[in-house]
Scaffold this motif. Structure first.
Motif, PDB file in Angstrom:
ATOM      1  N   ALA A 144     -16.829  25.201 -41.264  1.00  0.00           N
ATOM      2  CA  ALA A 144     -17.136  24.635 -39.946  1.00  0.00           C
ATOM      3  C   ALA A 144     -18.093  25.543 -39.187  1.00  0.00           C
ATOM      4  O   ALA A 144     -19.045  25.066 -38.546  1.00  0.00           O
ATOM      5  CB  ALA A 144     -15.844  24.427 -39.155  1.00  0.00           C
ATOM      6  N   LEU A 145     -17.864  26.864 -39.302  1.00  0.00           N
ATOM      7  CA  LEU A 145     -18.739  27.828 -38.635  1.00  0.00           C
ATOM      8  C   LEU A 145     -20.143  27.776 -39.233  1.00  0.00           C
ATOM      9  O   LEU A 145     -21.143  27.811 -38.497  1.00  0.00           O
ATOM     10  CB  LEU A 145     -18.140  29.237 -38.755  1.00  0.00           C
ATOM     11  CG  LEU A 145     -18.867  30.359 -38.022  1.00  0.00           C
ATOM     12  CD1 LEU A 145     -18.931  30.080 -36.524  1.00  0.00           C
ATOM     13  CD2 LEU A 145     -18.182  31.685 -38.274  1.00  0.00           C
ATOM     14  N   GLY A 150     -25.660  26.275 -38.738  1.00  0.00           N
ATOM     15  CA  GLY A 150     -26.811  25.491 -39.175  1.00  0.00           C
ATOM     16  C   GLY A 150     -27.325  24.592 -38.071  1.00  0.00           C
ATOM     17  O   GLY A 150     -28.525  24.431 -37.863  1.00  0.00           O
ATOM     18  N   THR A 151     -26.402  23.968 -37.330  1.00  0.00           N
ATOM     19  CA  THR A 151     -26.776  23.078 -36.231  1.00  0.00           C
ATOM     20  C   THR A 151     -27.453  23.904 -35.133  1.00  0.00           C
ATOM     21  O   THR A 151     -28.485  23.481 -34.585  1.00  0.00           O
ATOM     22  CB  THR A 151     -25.529  22.379 -35.683  1.00  0.00           C
ATOM     23  OG1 THR A 151     -24.880  21.674 -36.739  1.00  0.00           O
ATOM     24  CG2 THR A 151     -25.870  21.429 -34.566  1.00  0.00           C
ATOM     25  N   VAL A 152     -26.909  25.065 -34.803  1.00  0.00           N
ATOM     26  CA  VAL A 152     -27.483  25.917 -33.767  1.00  0.00           C
ATOM     27  C   VAL A 152     -28.866  26.400 -34.206  1.00  0.00           C
ATOM     28  O   VAL A 152     -29.826  26.409 -33.434  1.00  0.00           O
ATOM     29  CB  VAL A 152     -26.549  27.106 -33.446  1.00  0.00           C
ATOM     30  CG1 VAL A 152     -27.238  28.155 -32.591  1.00  0.00           C
ATOM     31  CG2 VAL A 152     -25.268  26.616 -32.780  1.00  0.00           C
ATOM     32  N   ALA A 153     -28.996  26.790 -35.478  1.00  0.00           N
ATOM     33  CA  ALA A 153     -30.290  27.259 -35.977  1.00  0.00           C
ATOM     34  C   ALA A 153     -31.326  26.141 -35.923  1.00  0.00           C
ATOM     35  O   ALA A 153     -32.483  26.359 -35.569  1.00  0.00           O
ATOM     36  CB  ALA A 153     -30.132  27.781 -37.417  1.00  0.00           C
ATOM     37  N   GLY A 154     -30.871  24.942 -36.281  1.00  0.00           N
ATOM     38  CA  GLY A 154     -31.805  23.804 -36.229  1.00  0.00           C
ATOM     39  C   GLY A 154     -32.234  23.521 -34.813  1.00  0.00           C
ATOM     40  O   GLY A 154     -33.419  23.225 -34.536  1.00  0.00           O
ATOM     41  N   ALA A 155     -31.285  23.606 -33.844  1.00  0.00           N
ATOM     42  CA  ALA A 155     -31.614  23.367 -32.434  1.00  0.00           C
ATOM     43  C   ALA A 155     -32.535  24.453 -31.912  1.00  0.00           C
ATOM     44  O   ALA A 155     -33.493  24.175 -31.178  1.00  0.00           O
ATOM     45  CB  ALA A 155     -30.332  23.300 -31.617  1.00  0.00           C
ATOM     46  N   ALA A 156     -32.288  25.688 -32.332  1.00  0.00           N
ATOM     47  CA  ALA A 156     -33.140  26.789 -31.868  1.00  0.00           C
ATOM     48  C   ALA A 156     -34.542  26.641 -32.436  1.00  0.00           C
ATOM     49  O   ALA A 156     -35.540  26.933 -31.764  1.00  0.00           O
ATOM     50  CB  ALA A 156     -32.539  28.119 -32.319  1.00  0.00           C
ATOM     51  N   GLN A 157     -34.665  26.165 -33.641  1.00  0.00           N
ATOM     52  CA  GLN A 157     -35.965  25.967 -34.281  1.00  0.00           C
ATOM     53  C   GLN A 157     -36.757  24.895 -33.535  1.00  0.00           C
ATOM     54  O   GLN A 157     -37.966  25.040 -33.349  1.00  0.00           O
ATOM     55  CB  GLN A 157     -35.733  25.555 -35.739  1.00  0.00           C
ATOM     56  CG  GLN A 157     -36.939  25.574 -36.582  1.00  0.00           C
ATOM     57  CD  GLN A 157     -37.419  27.005 -36.875  1.00  0.00           C
ATOM     58  OE1 GLN A 157     -36.685  27.982 -36.735  1.00  0.00           O
ATOM     59  NE2 GLN A 157     -38.632  27.132 -37.264  1.00  0.00           N
ATOM     60  N   SER A 158     -36.054  23.864 -33.146  1.00  0.00           N
ATOM     61  CA  SER A 158     -36.769  22.794 -32.462  1.00  0.00           C
ATOM     62  C   SER A 158     -37.172  23.216 -31.066  1.00  0.00           C
ATOM     63  O   SER A 158     -38.149  22.709 -30.527  1.00  0.00           O
ATOM     64  CB  SER A 158     -35.921  21.530 -32.432  1.00  0.00           C
ATOM     65  OG  SER A 158     -34.752  21.723 -31.691  1.00  0.00           O
ATOM     66  N   ILE A 159     -36.467  24.145 -30.443  1.00  0.00           N
ATOM     67  CA  ILE A 159     -36.829  24.623 -29.120  1.00  0.00           C
ATOM     68  C   ILE A 159     -38.043  25.522 -29.224  1.00  0.00           C
ATOM     69  O   ILE A 159     -38.904  25.495 -28.359  1.00  0.00           O
ATOM     70  CB  ILE A 159     -35.654  25.357 -28.468  1.00  0.00           C
ATOM     71  CG1 ILE A 159     -34.520  24.395 -28.189  1.00  0.00           C
ATOM     72  CG2 ILE A 159     -36.054  26.065 -27.217  1.00  0.00           C
ATOM     73  CD1 ILE A 159     -33.290  24.992 -27.631  1.00  0.00           C
TER      74      ILE A 159
END
Length: 160
Positions: A144-145, A150-159
């Motif tokens: 889960a972590l 992965g979700t946080v990294a993807g969001a940070a990449q898009s920012i």
């Protein structure tokens, strides 16, 4: 040994080899004229001979004096099959009896050891099962972590 029924079941004959056997038991070797209860110091032997006279032979192991004996007694009958006496053979079995007592004591200790080991194995198995469950929980949280990372990294990449 021969116990004569006509003499009140008193010892009428004993082999000379009986004396050392009685000495080993802490009993007197002077047995002539004595009843089985006096000879062996065990009333049960006398009672068994009296009550089982028609059902003889009998055998048994008895505590006598400082030791143990195996005894075999058989009725001696006249031509009309009436008991005229009792022929008894005994052997000192003190060492064997002590060995049996040791074996029984050892058996009890081994049974207790097996019971204790079984309890500890059961406790260890329960601990292993609990650890496996905990490891499963940790793996689930790590998955889960990792998904969250992965979700946080993807969001940070898009920012960026």
């Amino acid at each position: 040994m021969f116990f004569d029924a006509q003499e009140g079941l008193r010892c009428a004959y004993a082999t000379p080899s009986a004396a050392p056997a009685f000495a080993a038991l802490g009993r007197s070797g002077d047995v002539l004229g004595r009843r089985p209860s006096e000879v062996f110091g065990v009333p049960e032997i006398h009672e068994r001979i009296l009550t089982d006279a028609n059902r003889l032979p009998f055998s048994g192991t008895f505590a006598v004096g400082d030791g143990w004996i195996d005894i075999y007694a058989s009725a001696v009958r006249d031509e009309d099959q009436r008991p005229i006496g009792v022929f008894a053979v005994f052997s000192v079995v003190t060492d064997r009896q002590h060995a049996l007592e040791t074996i029984h004591g050892t058996t009890g200790a081994i049974e207790e050891l097996i019971r204790t080991i079984t309890e500890h194995v059961g406790t260890a198995q329960a601990s292993v099962d609990a650890t496996k469950d905990r490891v499963g929980d940790i793996e689930h949280h790590l998955d889960a972590l990792a998904r969250s990372a992965g979700t946080v990294a993807g969001a940070a990449q898009s920012i960026l």
